[in-house]
Design an enzyme around this catalytic site. Structure first.
Site, PDB file in Angstrom:
ATOM      1  N   LYS A 187       1.010  -0.957   0.394  1.00  0.00           N
ATOM      2  CA  LYS A 187       0.224   0.279  -0.253  1.00  0.00           C
ATOM      3  C   LYS A 187       1.029   1.681   0.209  1.00  0.00           C
ATOM      4  O   LYS A 187       0.379   2.439  -1.074  1.00  0.00           O
ATOM      5  CB  LYS A 187      -1.015  -0.015   1.000  1.00  0.00           C
ATOM      6  CG  LYS A 187      -2.175   1.238   1.116  1.00  0.00           C
ATOM      7  CD  LYS A 187      -2.811   0.940   2.778  1.00  0.00           C
ATOM      8  CE  LYS A 187      -2.068   1.992   3.393  1.00  0.00           C
ATOM      9  NZ  LYS A 187      -2.563   2.547   4.572  1.00  0.00           N
ATOM     10  N   ASP A 196      -6.607   0.757   0.955  1.00  0.00           N
ATOM     11  CA  ASP A 196      -6.140   0.309   1.917  1.00  0.00           C
ATOM     12  C   ASP A 196      -7.339  -0.223   2.148  1.00  0.00           C
ATOM     13  O   ASP A 196      -8.608  -1.336   1.863  1.00  0.00           O
ATOM     14  CB  ASP A 196      -6.261   1.393   2.936  1.00  0.00           C
ATOM     15  CG  ASP A 196      -7.255   2.427   2.135  1.00  0.00           C
ATOM     16  OD1 ASP A 196      -7.822   2.097   1.185  1.00  0.00           O
ATOM     17  OD2 ASP A 196      -6.828   3.819   3.183  1.00  0.00           O
TER      18      ASP A 196
END
Ligand code: SF4
Length: 216
Positions: free
Chosen positions: A124, A142
């Site tokens: 991420k 996320d």
């Protein structure tokens, strides 16, 4: 349920881009890749609203990897204390700063392989950095991105990696740069984990509301 098409995704992305023009964290640190990287690491298990003032305060003393690596651990811990997990986060930031100095001459690297090799940098975080600084747009998945994509009926995936692959296939390339920014804002403001505000949602007519049990 009808399979979502790239045209559906474009329509939704156009609405979300008009609705969420900026992202507070991106705005705050977009001029400095090291500071953005530190802010993203600090934001793990913390909200942006908590992270931004703590990160800004930290950069008054330690705006570079060299200065952060040289900060006494106790000072660093005290500065990051308001966002929790301060011992782990202080240690993480010093390891990250040392690695940047040792391997990249104090610069944030620009490739996925080099970013993922840094301590505390997962997929991420790497994707956020590639998108914002290195002109290689990727979808940083996320909890907000994962949840909203599932509710929209765009994905039926278990892991963030599967969601990233499914969204990358579905969403036309010209929107990839904005996916994390607009989905995170939408997840914070409207499509919240519990009791999403479906009655106020600008993309409600395009949403299958998969798994939504008690909307407002
Ligand atoms: S309609 Fe409800 S579930 Fe769907 S995106 Fe909007 S807030 Fe989320």
């Amino acid at each position: 349920m009808r399979t979502p098409s790239p045209q559906d995704a474009s329509t939704v992305m156009d609405i979300l881009r008009r609705t969420y023009v900026t992202h507070p964290m991106h705005e705050a640190f977009k001029h400095d890749s090291f500071q953005m990287l530190v802010a993203v690491v600090l934001s793990q298990r913390a909200t942006d609203a908590m992270t931004i003032p703590v990160a800004k305060n930290l950069f008054t003393l330690a705006p570079t990897p060299q200065k952060l690596a040289n900060l006494p651990v106790k000072t660093l811990e005290n500065m990051v204390k308001p966002i929790g997990f301060y011992h782990a986060k202080a240690t993480a930031l010093q390891k990250l700063s040392h690695a940047l100095i040792a391997k990249h001459n104090g610069k944030v690297p620009s490739t996925e392989v080099d970013l993922l090799a840094l301590p505390q940098v997962g997929r991420k975080t790497a994707n956020i950095m590639l998108t914002l600084f290195f002109n290689t747009p990727q979808i940083a998945v996320d909890v907000h991105v994962h949840r909203i994509a599932h509710r929209l009926g765009w994905t039926n995936t278990k892991t963030p990696e599967e969601t990233e692959r499914a969204l990358t296939k579905l969403i036309p390339r010209q929107y990839i740069h904005d996916v994390n920014r607009v989905f995170v804002r939408h997840g914070q403001d409207i499509c919240r984990p519990l009791h999403p505000w479906c009655s106020r949602c600008p993309i409600a007519r395009y949403c299958k509301r998969v798994g939504v049990v008690s909307p407002r």
